[in-house]
Design a protein around this motif. Structure first.
Motif, mmCIF file in Angstrom:
data_model
loop_
_atom_site.group_PDB
_atom_site.id
_atom_site.type_symbol
_atom_site.label_atom_id
_atom_site.label_comp_id
_atom_site.label_asym_id
_atom_site.label_seq_id
_atom_site.Cartn_x
_atom_site.Cartn_y
_atom_site.Cartn_z
ATOM 1 N N ASP A 191 -38.650 32.465 20.869
ATOM 2 C CA ASP A 191 -39.980 32.384 21.483
ATOM 3 C C ASP A 191 -40.596 30.990 21.363
ATOM 4 O OD1 ASP A 191 -39.567 35.013 22.011
ATOM 5 O OD2 ASP A 191 -40.818 35.763 20.386
ATOM 6 N N SER A 192 -40.593 30.435 20.152
ATOM 7 C CA SER A 192 -41.239 29.128 20.024
ATOM 8 C C SER A 192 -40.446 28.039 20.750
ATOM 9 C CB SER A 192 -41.496 28.760 18.559
ATOM 10 O OG SER A 192 -40.306 28.569 17.858
ATOM 11 N N SER A 193 -39.126 28.201 20.841
ATOM 12 C CA SER A 193 -38.333 27.195 21.570
ATOM 13 C C SER A 193 -38.649 27.244 23.060
ATOM 14 C CB SER A 193 -36.833 27.426 21.366
ATOM 15 O OG SER A 193 -36.517 27.360 20.005
ATOM 16 N N VAL A 194 -38.802 28.470 23.595
ATOM 17 C CA VAL A 194 -39.119 28.572 25.022
ATOM 18 C C VAL A 194 -40.528 28.027 25.290
ATOM 19 C CG1 VAL A 194 -39.454 30.182 26.955
ATOM 20 C CG2 VAL A 194 -37.512 30.487 25.406
ATOM 21 N N VAL A 195 -41.459 28.327 24.386
ATOM 22 C CA VAL A 195 -42.817 27.778 24.555
ATOM 23 C C VAL A 195 -42.752 26.251 24.543
ATOM 24 C CG1 VAL A 195 -45.102 27.556 23.478
ATOM 25 C CG2 VAL A 195 -44.015 29.790 23.616
ATOM 26 N N ALA A 196 -41.955 25.708 23.633
ATOM 27 C CA ALA A 196 -41.822 24.240 23.561
ATOM 28 C C ALA A 196 -41.280 23.692 24.874
ATOM 29 C CB ALA A 196 -40.901 23.857 22.402
ATOM 30 N N ALA A 197 -40.281 24.372 25.431
ATOM 31 C CA ALA A 197 -39.679 23.880 26.678
ATOM 32 C C ALA A 197 -40.698 23.920 27.820
ATOM 33 C CB ALA A 197 -38.451 24.720 27.025
ATOM 34 N N ILE A 198 -41.493 24.990 27.885
ATOM 35 C CA ILE A 198 -42.501 25.101 28.958
ATOM 36 C C ILE A 198 -43.572 24.013 28.790
ATOM 37 C CG2 ILE A 198 -44.373 26.540 29.883
ATOM 38 C CD1 ILE A 198 -42.686 28.988 28.967
ATOM 39 N N LEU A 199 -44.099 23.910 27.561
ATOM 40 C CA LEU A 199 -45.165 22.923 27.320
ATOM 41 C C LEU A 199 -44.654 21.517 27.587
ATOM 42 C CD1 LEU A 199 -46.791 24.381 24.072
ATOM 43 C CD2 LEU A 199 -47.770 24.366 26.362
ATOM 44 N N ASN A 200 -43.417 21.282 27.194
ATOM 45 C CA ASN A 200 -42.848 19.956 27.377
ATOM 46 C C ASN A 200 -42.772 19.597 28.860
ATOM 47 O OD1 ASN A 200 -41.415 17.571 26.485
ATOM 48 N ND2 ASN A 200 -39.609 18.533 27.403
ATOM 49 N N GLY A 226 -50.263 25.850 20.445
ATOM 50 C CA GLY A 226 -49.329 26.667 21.230
ATOM 51 C C GLY A 226 -48.864 27.857 20.404
ATOM 52 N N GLN A 227 -48.735 29.019 21.047
ATOM 53 C CA GLN A 227 -48.217 30.185 20.324
ATOM 54 C C GLN A 227 -47.238 30.971 21.183
ATOM 55 O OE1 GLN A 227 -50.881 32.829 18.275
ATOM 56 N NE2 GLN A 227 -50.624 31.540 16.487
ATOM 57 N N GLY A 228 -46.275 31.570 20.498
ATOM 58 C CA GLY A 228 -45.223 32.305 21.217
ATOM 59 C C GLY A 228 -45.489 33.795 21.334
ATOM 60 N N THR A 229 -46.750 34.175 21.544
ATOM 61 C CA THR A 229 -47.077 35.599 21.734
ATOM 62 C C THR A 229 -46.364 36.119 22.971
ATOM 63 O OG1 THR A 229 -49.275 34.921 21.080
ATOM 64 C CG2 THR A 229 -49.048 37.185 21.921
ATOM 65 N N ILE A 230 -45.748 37.312 22.882
ATOM 66 C CA ILE A 230 -45.111 37.858 24.085
ATOM 67 C C ILE A 230 -45.756 39.188 24.490
ATOM 68 C CG2 ILE A 230 -42.949 36.628 23.681
ATOM 69 C CD1 ILE A 230 -41.670 39.270 22.879
ATOM 70 N N TYR A 231 -45.385 39.689 25.677
ATOM 71 C CA TYR A 231 -46.143 40.780 26.286
ATOM 72 C C TYR A 231 -46.203 42.071 25.454
ATOM 73 C CZ TYR A 231 -48.493 43.147 30.104
ATOM 74 O OH TYR A 231 -49.417 43.821 30.859
ATOM 75 N N PRO A 232 -45.109 42.500 24.831
ATOM 76 C CA PRO A 232 -45.227 43.722 24.028
ATOM 77 C C PRO A 232 -46.293 43.602 22.931
ATOM 78 C CG PRO A 232 -42.927 43.205 24.390
ATOM 79 C CD PRO A 232 -43.716 42.042 24.919
ATOM 80 N N ASP A 233 -46.460 42.404 22.339
ATOM 81 C CA ASP A 233 -47.529 42.206 21.334
ATOM 82 C C ASP A 233 -48.897 42.399 21.981
ATOM 83 O OD1 ASP A 233 -45.406 41.263 19.832
ATOM 84 O OD2 ASP A 233 -45.869 39.153 20.231
ATOM 85 N N VAL A 234 -49.030 41.876 23.205
ATOM 86 C CA VAL A 234 -50.316 41.950 23.896
ATOM 87 C C VAL A 234 -50.641 43.405 24.203
ATOM 88 C CG1 VAL A 234 -51.570 41.293 26.000
ATOM 89 C CG2 VAL A 234 -49.982 39.680 24.942
ATOM 90 N N ILE A 235 -49.649 44.134 24.732
ATOM 91 C CA ILE A 235 -49.895 45.539 25.095
ATOM 92 C C ILE A 235 -50.229 46.330 23.840
ATOM 93 C CG2 ILE A 235 -48.942 47.651 26.094
ATOM 94 C CD1 ILE A 235 -47.097 45.997 27.789
ATOM 95 N N GLU A 236 -49.433 46.117 22.781
ATOM 96 C CA GLU A 236 -49.649 46.892 21.561
ATOM 97 C C GLU A 236 -51.027 46.643 20.970
ATOM 98 O OE1 GLU A 236 -46.264 46.171 19.010
ATOM 99 O OE2 GLU A 236 -45.027 47.258 20.439
#
Ligand code: XMP
Length: 514
Positions: A230-239, A323-333
């Motif tokens: 998660d944090s690696s993908v967030v880094a790639a997007i932000l970058n 930046g945070q790597g929150t993903i959708y299941p966390d949001v729904i829950e």
């Protein structure tokens, strides 16, 4: 701004399958979001959905205080599909009758389409179909202007529609794979909603990058990079969105896997991401000296992490975002009014980070499911080995070394873990397992090596299969392979006398040992 052009909105009435509905719709190439059952009509209008699905739920529409959506959704003039409780709710809303069924239907059931209709396009009429049911009530009288389009073993009215209003109800769960034609039925509903396919990895990635660009502008962002997916993908997007305005902070806690630091360097250097590495291992190990209680260990690590991160972040001037790597299941829950709070995992979050720092959050993947996060990661050039990585807990090896921690135990466990994971990769098992780990049991056991008697630690290997990490079963690894791995560990790692394999499920066990 939403991530794709056309949206199907799912109103959550507490079904255990609500997330699955969203996943199925997205698999069909359409964006879908789950919102609370009583979401304000203005918020719904702002989302501008092309169709609404009303989920199932544990309630009865005949309860005095039953859950209801905002009535105005019925005047939006967009197609509505009610599933299970959702169907009963539509029946009642439009003047039909719902009664307690004397024969409940749970699990596999038979369903017959009684009338050819667009919702069942491509699904054969008048033969039995396997569907998944989970209901105690049933519709006994149709509302005016609705017609029956299907029946099941125990309900004469197991599906209905009003073609003019484009309102449909089905008693079974199309989102569950046991319902063999479920995906086709959802596809038909999407077509009725006249949705255009726009939920593709390329589109999602582009939209996310554009959204970050417009939200952040010229501001600076910091991100705690762990080397996990998660944090690696967030880094790639932000970058890609803001380049040099991003600083990633990687904290070496001294409790990481072997080579973790160089792995993270590899990821960031290939993507040319700004990386600050902080070696705080001395600080962590000092704070943990003499501590053996698992909860105390977790708390100490959490605090050290926040302090270290804070101190480092302060060195970067004028940072406005975290930046945070929150993903959708966390949001729904956490937003669903019906879901029980997720107590088992609550201790996993490094709580307090954003609050203390008064930074605004940027959470680019908060609308994505895990498999979508992975696809976006690949699209943005992250290597497969990062994308398919098993989870690794924040407190790291500290929760895998039972009791007190010291350098020697960390060295042993890092080497054992390395061999175990390497063996799983080379035997093509790594991707068939959801999480694999090694645990150091601080009791010494007697062994014989060569002609010498030795007295060393016991290692437990654990590998599990799971979909959501809330429940899990021990993976089946053959005795032969376990034997070979055990031999390698004992031969190559000084300090290990014995290797055992953990076969406990979760529950009653947890995945980690502490
Ligand atoms: P348990 O051990 O509770 O773990 O069955 C479920 C999943 O969560 C991971 N885990 C953590 N992840 N910080 C994290 O980021 C933590 O403190 C933590 N503790 C457990 C665990 O590895 C498994 O994947």
């Amino acid at each position: 701004m939403t991530l794709a052009k056309d949206l199907i909105l799912i109103l959550d009435f507490g079904s255990q399958y609500t997330q699955l509905i969203a996943r199925r719709i997205r698999e069909l190439g359409i964006y879908s979001l789950v919102k609370a059952y009583d979401t304000d009509i203005k918020d719904i209008q702002n989302l501008n959905p092309k169709g609404i699905i009303i989920s199932g739920g544990p309630n009865s529409v005949n309860f005095k205080q039953t859950l209801k959506p905002n009535k105005k959704i019925f005047s939006l003039q967009i197609p509505i599909l009610g599933i299970c409780y959702g169907m009963q709710l539509l029946a009642k809303e439009f003047g039909g009758k719902v009664i307690k069924s004397n024969k409940k239907e749970f699990g596999d059931s038979k369903f017959i389409i009684t009338k050819k209709t667009k919702l069942f396009d491509g699904v054969e009429i008048k033969i039995e179909h396997k569907v998944w049911m989970s209901h105690a009530d049933k519709v006994s009288n149709l509302p005016k202007n609705f017609i029956r389009i299907g029946e099941s073993t125990n309900s004469k009215i197991a599906a209905f529609e009003n073609q003019n209003k484009k309102i449909f109800g089905i008693q079974f769960h199309p989102e569950v794979t046991h319902t063999l034609s479920g995906k086709r039925i959802l596809k038909n509903f999407i077509e009725i909603c006249e949705c255009e396919k726009s939920w593709t990895v390329k589109n999602i990635s582009n939209e996310m990058i554009n959204k970050v660009k417009s939200d952040i502008g010229k501001e600076k962002v910091i991100l705690a990079l762990s080397g996990g997916v998660d944090s690696s993908v967030v880094a790639a997007i932000l970058n890609q969105a803001i380049g040099k305005q991003l600083s990633c902070i990687f904290i070496n806690t001294g409790l990481l896997r072997k080579n973790e630091v160089s792995e993270v360097k590899k990821i960031t250097s290939s993507l040319k991401i700004n990386l600050i590495i902080v070696d705080a291992s001395r600080k962590f190990l000092l704070a943990l000296r003499g501590v053996s209680d698992p909860e105390k260990k977790r708390k100490i690590i959490g605090k050290c992490f926040i302090d270290t991160f804070n101190a480092e972040a302060k060195k970067i001037k004028n940072v406005r975002y975290l930046g945070q790597g929150t993903i959708y299941p966390d949001v729904i829950e956490s937003s669903s009014k019906n879901s029980k709070s997720d107590v088992i995992k609550s201790h996993h979050n490094v709580g307090g980070l954003p609050k203390k720092m008064k930074l605004k959050l940027v959470e680019p993947i908060r609308d994505l499911f895990k498999d979508e996060v992975r696809k976006v990661g690949l699209e943005l050039g992250l290597p497969k080995t990062v994308i398919n990585r098993h989870p690794f807990p924040g407190p790291g090896l500290a929760v895998r070394i039972l009791g007190e921690i010291n350098h020697e135990k960390i060295r042993i466990l890092q080497n054992v873990d390395y061999i175990f994971i390497e063996e799983l990769w080379s035997r093509n098992l790594y991707n068939k397992i959801d999480q694999a780990l090694a645990v150091l049991i601080p009791s010494k056991s007697v062994g014989v090596m060569g002609d010498k008697r030795q007295y060393d630690y016991v290692i437990a290997l654990r590998a599990v299969n799971t979909t959501d990490f809330m429940t899990a079963t021990a993976s089946h690894i053959s005795h032969k392979i376990l034997n070979e791995i055990s031999t390698r560990i004992i031969n190559e790692v000084d300090g290990v006398a014995r290797v055992v394999y953990d076969i406990t499920s979760k529950p009653p066990g947890t995945i980690e040992w502490e």
